[in-house]
Design an enzyme around this catalytic site. Structure first.
Site, mmCIF file in Angstrom:
data_model
loop_
_atom_site.group_PDB
_atom_site.id
_atom_site.type_symbol
_atom_site.label_atom_id
_atom_site.label_comp_id
_atom_site.label_asym_id
_atom_site.label_seq_id
_atom_site.Cartn_x
_atom_site.Cartn_y
_atom_site.Cartn_z
ATOM 1 N N CYS A 75 -79.209 -1.948 22.576
ATOM 2 C CA CYS A 75 -79.498 -2.358 23.947
ATOM 3 C C CYS A 75 -80.936 -2.862 24.009
ATOM 4 C CB CYS A 75 -79.309 -1.150 24.864
ATOM 5 S SG CYS A 75 -79.764 -1.476 26.570
ATOM 6 N N CYS A 189 -79.347 -9.693 25.347
ATOM 7 C CA CYS A 189 -78.624 -8.548 25.904
ATOM 8 C C CYS A 189 -77.360 -8.462 25.067
ATOM 9 C CB CYS A 189 -78.277 -8.766 27.372
ATOM 10 S SG CYS A 189 -77.098 -7.556 28.023
ATOM 11 N N THR A 190 -77.056 -7.260 24.585
ATOM 12 C CA THR A 190 -75.933 -7.146 23.646
ATOM 13 C C THR A 190 -74.579 -7.422 24.309
ATOM 14 O OG1 THR A 190 -76.002 -4.766 24.011
ATOM 15 C CG2 THR A 190 -77.102 -5.617 22.032
HETATM 16 N N1 DGL Z 1 -76.475 -4.348 26.793
HETATM 17 C C1 DGL Z 1 -77.745 -4.076 27.337
HETATM 18 C C2 DGL Z 1 -78.855 -4.905 26.724
HETATM 19 O O1 DGL Z 1 -78.763 -5.272 25.578
HETATM 20 C C3 DGL Z 1 -77.927 -3.787 28.797
HETATM 21 C C4 DGL Z 1 -77.020 -4.276 29.859
HETATM 22 C C5 DGL Z 1 -77.240 -3.485 31.130
HETATM 23 O O2 DGL Z 1 -76.882 -2.295 31.150
HETATM 24 O O3 DGL Z 1 -77.817 -4.046 32.102
HETATM 25 O O4 DGL Z 1 -79.866 -5.161 27.327
#
Ligand code: DGL
Length: 273
Positions: A75, A189-190
């Site tokens: 994340c 963002c993943t």
């Molecule tokens: N998947 C996450 C990232 O890489 C965060 C997405 C979220 O919860 O807003 O930042």
């Protein structure tokens, strides 16, 4: 008998599955626990203090219960904020996820790059430092999306998603200046690689999307070693939700495609965030 390593992969939701997929390819012999902090999703809208308190709280539960060999914070929004604290508390390696600005700058011919991230990652000083350090000579547009992570979750749950909503979120990434156009978009963002098909289809022009997942998988094998060819593929690949676990058959089938074979609820209520 020699025990396979236990790799813990953590994200706010389904986004880290894009990282899990790459790590599993590199270490198919390992055991996996994937944690989705679904009770606190989305992280992109939390303050740094809220995020830090929440992740430390979840890890206190996790580390007491499991004994991972290594943990991957899949994340971007959480990584730079929580990693120093987790590394200070626990004696295992932690691998983080940061916006892939350096490779994007190396690949860019037009010298116009965009970083598509959550609002939290866009505001983060660490992201601005990466731009200063690694994107010299490039114009970098930081684009914070409030909706894309939720749209990616909806897509994986088989819910209806709107092309128009996606286009509105990605449109600011496409910049034209002095006869040149953005040619690299960093998926910072993943969750966003889950929408790659839509990004390609809706893009005003063709660009390269930079996904850090393969580099993260290389970092993991750099720390714990390559696959042990003598070991069979592992089948301990659980997913834990901090909120209620999803019920639909479609979601379970979708998770199976990512290699998940068991789903549990850890039930860590949201608490005072
Ligand atoms: N998947 C996450 C990232 O890489 C965060 C997405 C979220 O919860 O807003 O930042």
């Amino acid at each position: 008998m020699q025990q396979p390593p236990l790799i813990l992969v953590f994200d706010s939701g389904f986004g880290g599955l894009t990282v899990l997929r790459e790590v599993m390819r590199a270490r198919p012999d390992a055991d996996y626990i994937y944690i989705a902090d679904s009770a606190a999703f989305p992280y992109g809208n939390l303050s740094e203090e809220q995020l830090l308190a929440r992740v430390l709280n979840v890890f206190e539960r996790l580390m007491g219960q499991y004994n991972p060999t290594i943990a991957v914070i899949a994340c971007n929004t959480a990584s730079t904020i929580v990693l120093p604290h987790l590394r200070g508390r626990y004696n295992i390696p932690f691998v983080g996820t940061v916006p892939a600005i350096k490779p994007a700058a190396q690949l860019s011919k037009s010298r116009l790059i965009s970083v598509l991230a959550t609002p939290g990652t866009v505001k983060n000083d660490y992201t601005k430092d990466l731009v200063e350090q690694f994107a010299e000579g490039c114009a970098v547009h930081l684009v914070g999306s409030k909706l894309l992570a939720s749209i990616a979750e909806a897509k994986l749950k088989g819910e209806q998603i709107s092309d128009q909503d996606i286009l509105t979120e990605i449109r600011p990434c496409f910049v034209e200046a002095h006869g040149k156009r953005t040619d690299q978009i960093v998926l910072a963002c993943t969750h966003y690689p889950l929408l790659l098909d839509e990004f390609h289809r809706l893009a005003p022009w063709e660009v390269n999307y930079v996904d850090p997942a393969p580099a993260i998988a290389r970092r993991v094998t750099g720390l714990i070693g390559e696959q042990d060819e003598t070991m069979p593929q592992s089948h301990k690949r659980s997913m834990l939700f901090t909120g209620a676990k999803p019920k639909g058959h479609d979601v379970i089938e979708m998770l199976a495609k990512f290699g998940i074979d068991a789903v549990y609820s850890l039930d860590i209520p949201l608490g005072p965030i």
